[in-house]
Design an enzyme around this catalytic site. Structure first.
Site, mmCIF file in Angstrom:
data_model
loop_
_atom_site.group_PDB
_atom_site.id
_atom_site.type_symbol
_atom_site.label_atom_id
_atom_site.label_comp_id
_atom_site.label_asym_id
_atom_site.label_seq_id
_atom_site.Cartn_x
_atom_site.Cartn_y
_atom_site.Cartn_z
ATOM 1 N N ARG A 1 -41.439 2.591 22.211
ATOM 2 C CA ARG A 1 -41.724 1.373 21.462
ATOM 3 C C ARG A 1 -42.740 1.658 20.378
ATOM 4 O O ARG A 1 -42.664 2.718 19.767
ATOM 5 C CB ARG A 1 -42.087 0.214 22.390
ATOM 6 C CG ARG A 1 -43.097 0.573 23.478
ATOM 7 C CD ARG A 1 -43.448 -0.610 24.320
ATOM 8 N NE ARG A 1 -44.217 -1.564 23.539
ATOM 9 C CZ ARG A 1 -44.456 -2.808 23.935
ATOM 10 N NH1 ARG A 1 -44.001 -3.249 25.078
ATOM 11 N NH2 ARG A 1 -45.186 -3.603 23.182
ATOM 12 N N VAL B 1 -44.729 5.152 20.159
ATOM 13 C CA VAL B 1 -43.822 6.303 20.066
ATOM 14 C C VAL B 1 -43.162 6.353 18.688
ATOM 15 O O VAL B 1 -43.059 7.421 18.071
ATOM 16 C CB VAL B 1 -42.748 6.231 21.183
ATOM 17 C CG1 VAL B 1 -41.598 7.191 20.904
ATOM 18 C CG2 VAL B 1 -43.372 6.536 22.538
ATOM 19 N N HIS B 2 -42.736 5.203 18.181
ATOM 20 C CA HIS B 2 -42.080 5.181 16.869
ATOM 21 C C HIS B 2 -43.047 5.598 15.765
ATOM 22 O O HIS B 2 -42.704 6.371 14.880
ATOM 23 C CB HIS B 2 -41.484 3.795 16.591
ATOM 24 C CG HIS B 2 -40.181 3.585 17.303
ATOM 25 N ND1 HIS B 2 -40.105 3.356 18.658
ATOM 26 C CD2 HIS B 2 -38.894 3.609 16.860
ATOM 27 C CE1 HIS B 2 -38.836 3.237 19.009
ATOM 28 N NE2 HIS B 2 -38.079 3.384 17.937
ATOM 29 N N LYS B 3 -44.258 5.093 15.844
ATOM 30 C CA LYS B 3 -45.263 5.450 14.823
ATOM 31 C C LYS B 3 -45.566 6.941 14.904
ATOM 32 O O LYS B 3 -45.653 7.633 13.885
ATOM 33 C CB LYS B 3 -46.532 4.623 15.047
ATOM 34 C CG LYS B 3 -47.632 4.871 14.023
ATOM 35 C CD LYS B 3 -48.744 3.836 14.173
ATOM 36 C CE LYS B 3 -49.811 3.986 13.098
ATOM 37 N NZ LYS B 3 -50.670 5.161 13.308
ATOM 38 N N ALA C 1 -42.459 9.007 13.693
ATOM 39 C CA ALA C 1 -42.265 8.839 12.252
ATOM 40 C C ALA C 1 -43.379 9.531 11.475
ATOM 41 O O ALA C 1 -43.183 9.944 10.325
ATOM 42 C CB ALA C 1 -42.205 7.360 11.899
#
Lengths: 312, 195
Positions: free
Chosen positions: B34, B37-39, B42
């Site tokens: 969520r 993890v995405h930040k 990326a």
């Protein structure tokens, strides 16, 4: 230890709030289910929700994994020891977290560091207010991040270019603002949901009062006729938008709207909207002010009339 | 509407065959991921060894997990595991689909135009689970195989879940169709009619 019954009773209040959806919310969901077409995605969503509600209650496990911002609304006799209440309630929250009734849901704002037990600066939240009764009215609300994120506050007058309308400082402007919030949310706040609304106040008190409106029983009627009509109109109009459960389309977008009015400064006109998802978790107990034993549970009946202290 | 059974990792062919509105049942490995993890990914963070995102399904979910034992004896029980709101990952999701070859994203509420375009370009789908139905989905989890990036905290970690017949609805397909965009547009017209 004098606080032992208080700890047990608050722990049980948290467990029931997280795992057993109140009857008034269940009834609203069933009423919505009856309006959806056979074979529709909306009905599939509501049937899944119904199954989930039963599984959570039977298994004493969280209805939703986002056990939300924990808030205690406490009305107490004059002289009641709220400092002890706060400490005991925090211990009960930590215990409820270790038992899996609550997710580890309190993180430092900037670093994201998780406290691991839901205790930290600003969590859980408490609202204490003295009243004239000898009993303590404790309400627990668990409000998840998905629905909290779609809450909104409007400063009227305001233009809504996407709708092609202006919202002025009157009841029609308030209507525009609330409907905009419901439309903007689409399925992202876990529709079908509920909105608590405060017209007036300042920015902080407006959103607080809007959230407090969500404590009202779904089926109650606003004592003010004008606001009662407003509430019904918002629900009817929102359900005509076709957003539906989860934003899948359908007849059931909003299960309830509760509105209050607060005095404002001549210069300000806020419309504050607090959105609650279908998993609208709030439960309550009335405690004996001397012993902290449970006198009775609140939200046990869909038609319940709750005692005063929470302005409608 | 037929129900399509999918086993992870997903192939491009299997994903391209799906259309918005299809019901699916997913079995195999699924990774939670969520906001943190995405930040992290990326921003160039390394994918942990043991996590293979190629053809993978990522689940926007922060589960309630009870942990027992220590060290090699650690074991996990998932107490609740419904989807979180996906739109928060809109700034990152398209990039991760392109970079790592994700084929499925499970969440709730739908995602935006950037993700829809990445699904079309690379062959991926957005799969909608019912928000709040944490017990229904927890029941589909047969076991927890591992956990990574625990330093983000339990809800934000990558949980490696082994699932069986996890139900979801394709709401954004790899052909440019999004049920969310359709409902948003139709409800806007309806709202304009209310004034």
């Amino acid at each position: 230890m004098a606080s032992a019954p208080l700890f047990d009773n608050i722990l049980e209040l948290i467990r029931v709030t997280s795992t057993d959806l109140p009857p008034d919310v269940r009834k609203a969901l069933l009423d919505g289910t009856a309006k959806e077409r056979f074979g529709s995605r909306a009905l599939l969503a509501l049937d899944t929700i119904d199954t989930n509600i039963k599984m959570a209650a039977d298994g004493s496990a969280p209805i939703c994994q986002d056990t939300g911002m924990i808030k205690f609304f406490v009305h107490h006799p004059v002289g009641y020891d709220t400092l002890t209440f706060r400490k005991v309630a925090e211990n009960a929250v930590a215990e409820a977290t270790s038992k899996g009734y609550l997710r580890q849901n309190s993180v430092e704002a900037l670093s994201g560091k998780n406290s691991g037990n839901n205790i930290g600066p600003g969590t859980p939240l408490f609202h204490f207010e003295a009243w004239e009764h000898p009993t303590v009215d404790v309400r627990c609300m668990l409000k998840g991040g998905g629905c909290e994120n779609v809450g909104a506050q409007y400063s009227l007058p305001m233009e809504f270019p996407e709708l092609g309308v202006k919202a002025g400082r009157d009841i029609a402007g308030c209507r525009t603002a609330v409907l905009h919030a419901v439309w903007k949310a689409q399925g992202q706040g876990c529709a079908p949901g509920f909105v608590g609304v405060c017209i007036g106040g300042d920015r902080a008190s407006g959103l607080d009062a809007a959230k407090e409106q969500l404590l009202r029983v779904v089926g109650d009627t606003n004592s003010r006729e004008d606001l009662s009509g407003f509430e019904q109109d918002i629900v009817d109009t929102a359900n005509g938008l076709g957003i539906g459960p989860m934003g899948f389309g359908g007849e059931t977008t909003l299960l309830g709207c509760k509105v209050t009015e607060r005095n404002r400064l001549p210069a300000s006109f806020f419309v504050s909207v607090s959105y609650a998802c279908w998993a609208h978790r709030r439960r309550g107990v009335v405690l004996d002010g001397a012993t902290d034993n449970i006198v009775r549970w609140l939200y046990t009946d869909a038609e319940e009339v709750l005692p005063g202290g929470h302005p409608s | 509407m037929a129900t399509v059974r999918l086993t992870t990792p997903l192939t491009e062919e299997a994903v391209r065959a799906l259309k918005a509105g299809d019901d699916v049942l997913i079995s195999g490995t699924m990774y939670t991921g969520r906001d943190a993890v995405h930040k992290y990914l990326a921003g160039g963070g390394a994918v942990p060894d043991g996590v293979d995102l190629n053809g993978a399904v990522i689940y926007h979910c922060g589960p309630v997990v009870i942990e027992r034992g220590e060290g090699d004896d650690r074991s996990f029980t998932v107490k609740a595991a419904g989807p979180t709101t996906s739109i928060r990952e809109e700034p990152y999701q398209a990039g991760l689909i392109g970079k790592y070859g994700l084929r499925g994203v499970i969440g709730k509420g739908g995602m935006g135009a950037k993700t829809l375009e990445a699904c079309r370009e690379h062959g991926a789908v957005y799969l909608h689970a019912i928000g709040g139905a944490a017990q229904v989905y927890a029941e589909c989890i047969e076991r927890v195989d591992d956990v990574y990036l625990e330093e983000f905290g339990s809800p934000e970690a990558i949980w490696v879940l082994h699932v069986r017949d996890f139900p979801a609805i394709v709401t954004m397909d790899s052909h440019g169709s999004s049920l969310h965009a359709d409902v948003a547009a139709a409800s806007l017209s309806a709202l304009k009619g209310a004034f």
